[in-house]
Structure formats: structure tokens, C-alpha cells
Design a protein around this motif. Sequence first.
Motif, short mmCIF file in Angstrom:
data_model
loop_
_atom_site.label_atom_id
_atom_site.label_comp_id
_atom_site.label_asym_id
_atom_site.label_seq_id
_atom_site.Cartn_x
_atom_site.Cartn_y
_atom_site.Cartn_z
N GLU A 118 2.34 4.44 1.25
CA GLU A 118 2.50 4.76 2.66
C GLU A 118 1.51 5.82 3.14
N SER A 135 4.96 3.36 9.41
CA SER A 135 5.12 2.56 8.20
C SER A 135 5.38 1.11 8.59
N SER A 136 5.23 0.21 7.63
CA SER A 136 5.49 -1.22 7.86
C SER A 136 6.13 -1.78 6.59
N THR A 194 4.19 -1.40 3.41
CA THR A 194 4.01 -0.03 2.95
C THR A 194 5.16 0.35 2.04
N VAL A 213 0.96 -6.65 5.79
CA VAL A 213 1.09 -5.41 5.02
C VAL A 213 2.54 -5.04 4.76
N THR A 259 -2.67 0.46 11.79
CA THR A 259 -1.24 0.81 11.71
C THR A 259 -0.41 0.27 12.86
N VAL A 285 0.85 -1.20 0.00
CA VAL A 285 0.00 0.00 0.00
C VAL A 285 0.88 1.24 0.00
N TYR A 321 -1.80 4.22 4.06
CA TYR A 321 -1.67 3.07 4.97
C TYR A 321 -2.80 3.02 6.00
#
Length: 567
Positions: A452, A466-467, A496, A494, A461, A450, A455
Motif C-alpha cells: 500500500e 488504497s484499492s 493494494t 490493482v 491512485t 502492491v 501504491y
Amino acid sequence: MERVIGISCHYHDSAVALVDRGGIVFAMQEERLSRNKHDSRFPTLALSRALEVGQLRIEGLDEIAFYENPEVKFDRIWHQILHDWPNSKELFSVHTPYFWHHRRPVEQQIRANYDYRGPVTFSEHHRSHAASAFYTSPFERALVVTLDGIGEFETAAVHLGEGNSLAKVKSIHFPHSLGLLYSVFTQYLGFEVNEGEYKVMGLAPYGEPEYLDRIVGPILRLATDGSFSLDPSFFTFSDRGRHYHPRLIDFLGIPPRTRRDDPMTQAHKNLAASMQRALEVAMANMLRALIKEYGIRDVCFAGGVALNCTANARMIRELGIRSHIHPAAGDAGTALGVALDAAVRGSGRRDTMRFAFTPYLGMSYSEAATEMTFKLNDIPYRRSPDVAAEIGAKLARGEVVAIVHGRDEWGPRALGARSILADPRGPEMKDHLNAKIKFREEFRPFAPVVLEEHYGEYFETLGMPSSPYMLYTHTSLQPEKTAAVTHADQTSRVQTVSRTQNAYLYGIIDEFRKITGVPVITNTSFNLKGEPMVSSPSDALKTFYASGIDCLAVEDFLVEKQPEGSA
């Protein structure tokens, strides 16, 4: 200390990493180059590529560091053989000769094969894991928790990381191991050890943890100080064929799956859910005790268990920790860990050293090499004037596109350098990818990537901005728009992506967003079942033509399959 090579090998997932002048220059698993899944041999190909990328000769290195201590490892194996005799006869006849001829003389192999005369140093397995996480983290001070099957003697360790120091404060020894316990249930459910653990994690949401009380307590014992132990009567760790005792079958009352065509019953799904929950309970028990004792909520995880995304996310939700996990958390990552540890030790610096990190640390291939590969194989190709727009449009039409861009990802997860991409919106895409592209079990989930900045609109989250490494499961907030990447428990693994992190992948997703309104696409590793991820354009072509992928993009070159019956 300026130039250090770290090496891990002779167990599984051999790898090499190069740290030069305070920066990470190269890190890659041997399997990507040898095309031998989980290659455990000495990583000659990866070592050659590391020197090539670093523009070094072997004599230009200041140190070569090995990820564990072979002498201590052999001592543990020998004690295990003696303790379990005569059930350990096969371990003695097979493992001991291999160890004696390959792992124990690793320093002599390096010196003889490469004419290397500099220092060769040895670390501890769990220290190498810990260094890979701590020295790539944003934390000045952290608990560094490492959990895996087994190192030398240790199966779990806790280091206190502070500044440039890593001090071991606790450890647990074989045979008490959360990693081995999870592997036993992996085998019990009919999957391959060191390969199928993520299948158990993927199967777990289809069941209920109704057997949790049979695992936690009788089999896995948890103490108030956070430690754990196993009842050894349920296990046969010295048996190379099967690691669980018949007593475990009788106790669980569920027949194990011993063949691929054995039915996967609801009881098996419930067992997977129970083992997954048991792991989470044990990890939470450990962390609660550590947080209480040290007053630290910044936690680095490493070791194979740290690849369990569901458990990682639960620790954040339940305990409110801040978490950092290096993307190659398994044994391959120890090559980088031991190199970072040596670089920090050799620097003599008092200011805190942390290493800027990107997961794109492997090989890249020139435009000339790519075109030559196509021409030598008589492959029709064309150059796209706007590759992001073309791929985005193809994905929106339901086509499946594989990409090769930049340098290989470091670690087991595809992060947009060697990926297969697809539309995430319809549930039928998941079935199509499993059946026609990846040729794997129908229950296996796929991951979303996705933009960022979107997200938090589509996924929980977990308090993280972020991930980027696909290491946590996040609750899906708009599952109706991401059905192909929303698992049975309404979570997604996920990734990002930002423009600075990977502009190529970002551009593709952004073009897909402009057409569909959805800033998410499906991302899975560019490989077939049982094969390593591709690295080179040649690898990509072989996988492309052996699967149902519609289009291959190598940078801005496109290869498209001709319709059946066309010339």
C-alpha cells in the motif's frame, strides 16, 4: 436483532452470510465447498459452515432472510412466458418446474430441512445488492446504484442511502438491462453467459470501439434523465439457447463466434471494445443525471455490472465521484446484503450503523487438519522457518507459488488467501501462467498486488488511498517493471495490501521487494479454468498437482514438486 443468516440461491452463485451482534461473522459461496462452479443449489454446506463458525444452532438464529421475493419473481417469469409465446415454450417447460419446486417453496424447505421455527423474511433483489454496498461503505449519505442482468422485474435501481435508511428513488425494468445487453455480446463473442463477461472486458483493450454508434442509439437508447432502454427486436431473452435475434447479426455485419475454435478476428475485438465503451457511456449518462438531481458525489455500486473494473475507474476519472464497491458485488453478495439489511432493521438503533469489513470471511483450516491431509495422501512436506522469505526468494527466481492462508476470500477475486503468485516483471510470465497454470485464453490479463505504501509510485491512485478489492483499473506508471500485469491499454486491475489487512501476503511481497526492488507481485486466483477457487488443503493439493505450479504453501507448510526423474 442479533443473529441473522442471509441466503441467496436457485439462480447462480448460491451463498450464505451470518451477521451476529453487529458484526459480519461469515460469508461464503456454496461453490467453494461443493466444488461445483457457480453452484445454484440451496447452500446446505455453506449454511452448516456458517453455524459452525458462529458457534450457533439453527434455533439460535433470530431471523433467516432470503435475498429476493420469489412470488414477484415468478410473476415476472410468467408475464415473460405469455408475452413471448410460442418462443418461450422452452422457458416454460424447463424454468417453470424448477422455480415451482425449488425457489418458490424456499421457506418450506428451510423449515422442513432444518426444523427452523423462527421468522423467514424476503427482501427485493436490488435492495439486497444495495444494502451489501451501503452498509459496508464509509458514507453517511450516498447514491446507491445497482446494475445487473435482472432481479425480480428490476434490472437497475437507485437507492438514496442516508444513515440507516435505504430509500428506492428510481428503477428500470426488464427487458431493458445493461447487464443483459453485456451478456448478449458475451455470448455473441463466443463466451459463456454469467461466466465470460470479464473475458469481454479483458478482450476490449485489443480493439477499437468502431461499432459504438451501432450500439448506442439503435440498440441501446439513452435518455437525458439518465435512464436507458433496449430495442427488443434485437433480442430473444426467452430463448434459453441464444439471446440475440438474427437481426442483430445482420445489423452488426459481424459473424458471431458460435464454437470455441471459431477465429477471434479483429472485428470481434473491436466489437468487445465497442460494447465496453457503450456500457461506460450509459453508466456515465446515468450518474451525471443523478449527481445533478441529488447533488451527491459519494456513490456505492453493486450488482454484477459493478464487477466491471474498467467502467468503475472511468466513472471516477470522468465524473469525480467517490466510489465504494463491496467485493462480492454479484448475486452471491446479496446474501450478505439481505443479512445486513435485516440486522439494521432489527436493531432499532438511530445512530448510523456501518459494518467493519474484511474480505476474509470464509473457512479456515487448522494446522492439524493440514498435516493430516498431507500424511493421508503421502505428500512430502516441510515446515518453513521463514515462509515469507522463502516464497519471496522463489518468486524472484521465477517460480510460481500457490498459497492457502487464513479464511477464504468473499467474492470472485483472489485477494491473497487462495492465490497463485508470480514475478510481475517479465511479459513472458503472463503467457506462462495462461498456458501452463490456468489453461486459458492468451489475451487474459493478470492482476498486480502492491504494498500500500508504494501504491502511488507504480499505479494511478484514482484519488483513493488504497484499492484493496481489485475492483478498478489503474494506469500503470512503471510498466517496464510490471509487464506481466500491465494490460494492452497500459492499465492494471490493482490490489493494494497493508500489513494490517493481510500480514502473510504483505510479508511475501516485502521479501520480494528486498531482493528485486519491486514491491509488486502477480496475483491470480488459485484454481484451474472452469473450477471454483480452492478452499481446503485437499482442494489445493488437487489443483497443485494438476498444473504447472512449482510450490504450494499452506500457511508455513511447503510442498514442492520433485524434479522429473528423482525418486
